[in-house]
Design a protein around this motif. Sequence first.
Motif, PDB file in Angstrom:
ATOM      1  N   THR A  52       0.865  -1.182   0.000  1.00 31.52           N
ATOM      2  CA  THR A  52       0.000   0.000   0.000  1.00 31.52           C
ATOM      3  C   THR A  52       0.899   1.227   0.000  1.00 31.52           C
ATOM      4  O   THR A  52       2.052   1.175   0.462  1.00 31.52           O
ATOM      5  CB  THR A  52      -0.916   0.066   1.232  1.00 31.52           C
ATOM      6  N   ALA A  53       0.359   2.335  -0.484  1.00 26.97           N
ATOM      7  CA  ALA A  53       1.129   3.581  -0.492  1.00 26.97           C
ATOM      8  C   ALA A  53       1.477   4.028   0.921  1.00 26.97           C
ATOM      9  O   ALA A  53       2.535   4.631   1.162  1.00 26.97           O
ATOM     10  CB  ALA A  53       0.332   4.673  -1.219  1.00 26.97           C
ATOM     11  N   GLU A  54       0.590   3.743   1.868  1.00 27.43           N
ATOM     12  CA  GLU A  54       0.807   4.195   3.242  1.00 27.43           C
ATOM     13  C   GLU A  54       1.906   3.392   3.942  1.00 27.43           C
ATOM     14  O   GLU A  54       2.773   3.952   4.623  1.00 27.43           O
ATOM     15  CB  GLU A  54      -0.491   4.083   4.052  1.00 27.43           C
ATOM     16  N   SER A  55       1.898   2.097   3.789  1.00 28.58           N
ATOM     17  CA  SER A  55       2.846   1.253   4.531  1.00 28.58           C
ATOM     18  C   SER A  55       3.970   0.709   3.679  1.00 28.58           C
ATOM     19  O   SER A  55       4.905   0.088   4.192  1.00 28.58           O
ATOM     20  CB  SER A  55       2.102   0.096   5.191  1.00 28.58           C
ATOM     21  N   GLY A  56       3.908   0.933   2.354  1.00 26.91           N
ATOM     22  CA  GLY A  56       4.937   0.412   1.466  1.00 26.91           C
ATOM     23  C   GLY A  56       4.824  -1.097   1.304  1.00 26.91           C
ATOM     24  O   GLY A  56       3.768  -1.693   1.502  1.00 26.91           O
ATOM     25  N   PHE A  57       5.949  -1.722   0.932  1.00 26.72           N
ATOM     26  CA  PHE A  57       5.985  -3.179   0.775  1.00 26.72           C
ATOM     27  C   PHE A  57       6.107  -3.838   2.146  1.00 26.72           C
ATOM     28  O   PHE A  57       6.947  -3.443   2.960  1.00 26.72           O
ATOM     29  CB  PHE A  57       7.172  -3.601  -0.088  1.00 26.72           C
ATOM     30  N   GLN A  58       5.257  -4.823   2.373  1.00 23.38           N
ATOM     31  CA  GLN A  58       5.317  -5.606   3.598  1.00 23.38           C
ATOM     32  C   GLN A  58       5.427  -7.078   3.213  1.00 23.38           C
ATOM     33  O   GLN A  58       4.709  -7.549   2.330  1.00 23.38           O
ATOM     34  CB  GLN A  58       4.056  -5.391   4.447  1.00 23.38           C
ATOM     35  N   LEU A  59       6.329  -7.803   3.869  1.00 24.35           N
ATOM     36  CA  LEU A  59       6.541  -9.212   3.565  1.00 24.35           C
ATOM     37  C   LEU A  59       6.477 -10.038   4.837  1.00 24.35           C
ATOM     38  O   LEU A  59       6.890  -9.579   5.907  1.00 24.35           O
ATOM     39  CB  LEU A  59       7.899  -9.443   2.888  1.00 24.35           C
ATOM     40  N   MET A 182       5.502  -8.325  -8.387  1.00 27.57           N
ATOM     41  CA  MET A 182       4.671  -7.139  -8.192  1.00 27.57           C
ATOM     42  C   MET A 182       5.553  -5.914  -7.992  1.00 27.57           C
ATOM     43  O   MET A 182       6.630  -5.977  -7.399  1.00 27.57           O
ATOM     44  CB  MET A 182       3.758  -7.320  -6.971  1.00 27.57           C
ATOM     45  N   THR A 183       5.087  -4.801  -8.534  1.00 29.03           N
ATOM     46  CA  THR A 183       5.645  -3.492  -8.235  1.00 29.03           C
ATOM     47  C   THR A 183       4.632  -2.780  -7.335  1.00 29.03           C
ATOM     48  O   THR A 183       3.727  -3.406  -6.787  1.00 29.03           O
ATOM     49  CB  THR A 183       5.875  -2.688  -9.519  1.00 29.03           C
ATOM     50  N   ARG A 184       4.757  -1.461  -7.230  1.00 32.59           N
ATOM     51  CA  ARG A 184       3.789  -0.722  -6.412  1.00 32.59           C
ATOM     52  C   ARG A 184       2.397  -0.702  -7.035  1.00 32.59           C
ATOM     53  O   ARG A 184       1.399  -0.524  -6.324  1.00 32.59           O
ATOM     54  CB  ARG A 184       4.283   0.711  -6.206  1.00 32.59           C
ATOM     55  N   THR A 185       2.325  -0.884  -8.346  1.00 36.68           N
ATOM     56  CA  THR A 185       1.027  -0.779  -9.022  1.00 36.68           C
ATOM     57  C   THR A 185       0.710  -1.963  -9.933  1.00 36.68           C
ATOM     58  O   THR A 185      -0.422  -2.091 -10.381  1.00 36.68           O
ATOM     59  CB  THR A 185       0.975   0.500  -9.884  1.00 36.68           C
ATOM     60  N   LYS A 186       1.681  -2.810 -10.219  1.00 34.51           N
ATOM     61  CA  LYS A 186       1.523  -3.825 -11.255  1.00 34.51           C
ATOM     62  C   LYS A 186       1.711  -5.229 -10.699  1.00 34.51           C
ATOM     63  O   LYS A 186       2.572  -5.470  -9.852  1.00 34.51           O
ATOM     64  CB  LYS A 186       2.528  -3.600 -12.386  1.00 34.51           C
ATOM     65  N   LEU A 187       0.903  -6.157 -11.220  1.00 28.17           N
ATOM     66  CA  LEU A 187       1.091  -7.586 -11.024  1.00 28.17           C
ATOM     67  C   LEU A 187       1.654  -8.138 -12.329  1.00 28.17           C
ATOM     68  O   LEU A 187       1.115  -7.864 -13.406  1.00 28.17           O
ATOM     69  CB  LEU A 187      -0.242  -8.259 -10.692  1.00 28.17           C
ATOM     70  N   ILE A 188       2.736  -8.883 -12.239  1.00 25.27           N
ATOM     71  CA  ILE A 188       3.451  -9.350 -13.432  1.00 25.27           C
ATOM     72  C   ILE A 188       3.545 -10.870 -13.399  1.00 25.27           C
ATOM     73  O   ILE A 188       3.851 -11.468 -12.362  1.00 25.27           O
ATOM     74  CB  ILE A 188       4.875  -8.758 -13.488  1.00 25.27           C
ATOM     75  N   GLY A 189       3.275 -11.505 -14.540  1.00 25.41           N
ATOM     76  CA  GLY A 189       3.447 -12.943 -14.681  1.00 25.41           C
ATOM     77  C   GLY A 189       4.278 -13.255 -15.905  1.00 25.41           C
ATOM     78  O   GLY A 189       4.107 -12.621 -16.949  1.00 25.41           O
TER      79      GLY A 189
END
Length: 490
Positions: A52-59, A182-189
């Motif tokens: 999310t834009a608020e929390s960034g990448f979380q794993l 995944m990027t911030r906006t894209k899902l890639i396969g």
Amino acid sequence: MPPAHPFDDDKLREECGVFGVVGAADAANFVALGLHALQHRGQEAAGIAAYTAESGFQLAHRFGYVRDSFTNPALMRTLPGELSIGHVRYSTAGSKGQTAIRDVQPFFGEFSMGGAAIAHNGNITNAAALRRELIDRGSIFQSSSDTECIVHLMARSLQRDVPERMKDALRRVEGAYSIVAMTRTKLIGVRDPLGVRPLVLGRLDLGDRPGWVLSSETCALDIIGAEFVREVEPGEMVVITAGEGVRSFRPFEPREARFCIFEHVYFSRPDSSLGGRSVYETRAAIGVELAREAPVEADLVCPVPDSGTPAAIGFAQESGIPYGMGIIRNQYVGRTFIEPTEQIRNMGVRLKLNVNRALIRGKRVVLVDDSVVRGTTSRKIKEMILDAGAAEVHFRIASPPTAWPCFYGVDTPRREKLLAATMSEDEMRDHLGVDSLRFITLDGLYRAVGEAGGRDPARPRYCDACFSGDYPVAPSDMIEQGFRPREAAE
């Protein structure tokens, strides 16, 4: 981490499952459900990434089953957002048998244009050479996984965005891969040019706009109510956003596909579809073909559960021999909770499987299994059947002899540990101590999966290297270590 029980140590194991969702609120919850449906593809560890834009990448990365960690509401609240990917794994490349948490995917990399997370099913056959080159140029690796090579290659690319950097990186990679990133906006396969490992595209009906799903198998679409759209094609990259939908790219030179034929035999769940064919129906067709090729006089056809069940049903239907559940599987056996002494290890198969003595006693039994790898489990099952009073035991195997190791994402023993690499079919029969042993032929397997003329040696449609020794991509790293492919061995 050892196998869940000794029974599983004598099976070929698919190494990974991948799943991703974009456009759905709390996407990580959908991913957790999808990974649960893909648990058969990897039971050692699981991981989920979200943004999310608020929390960034979380794993979040955890050992063990998906249900043991990713059903925890507190953990799932740390993975917010409409974009998420996940991964379940066994180890192939990397610290096999002693996985560190740093080897658990998805992996994350921060690039100049933003971060990206990546999950990979398959195996990179030139990973050792790439790793040496990258380390010589200053890359610092955090894991022992071959997948991390892709992250470093992307970091060194001069392309302008993450999808272009991924294309750039994958052009250096050899082997088999189905990737969800995944990027911030894209899902890639992405699938490799030969399409060895599976990847499918699904669509979620969310009312105002669709959500999109990438998955290793169609059965994981079903669990979240997603509609199957199509398979990602061999050599195709799909880039998906919530607003723009699916865009398709072809970043590689076109090649004839070589999908893994063992997905039809064993790896995929029977309620999935592959290439427009029901896996269950294909496995039943394998049983039919096996009954035609290797008939036997017997009183009962019995599957070795669960993977042998559809083929046993097909064998029984074609042969006219009654079908029965002569072996019952204990669905609740997990990791052994008591000290694994030699005596307990020898009980491993009995913890998992038990013979239906009333059905078996006095019968000539045909046992149908998906494969024979080392043969240790087959011998124990035979002994259980004889102890229960069977008059005869006949094995019928729903795949050709596994005589060559796989280097494309399957945990295969070294070649000298494969029973079929050192013994003929008759020698294997005597080694297992059964009245007869027959495998389906490679031509028969091709007929069962829809190739009416059998296997064309000049242009085989599938990757069948574990049976034929015909490797569609040279296993460069293993050749460097002394492995001799079939051509060299002959």
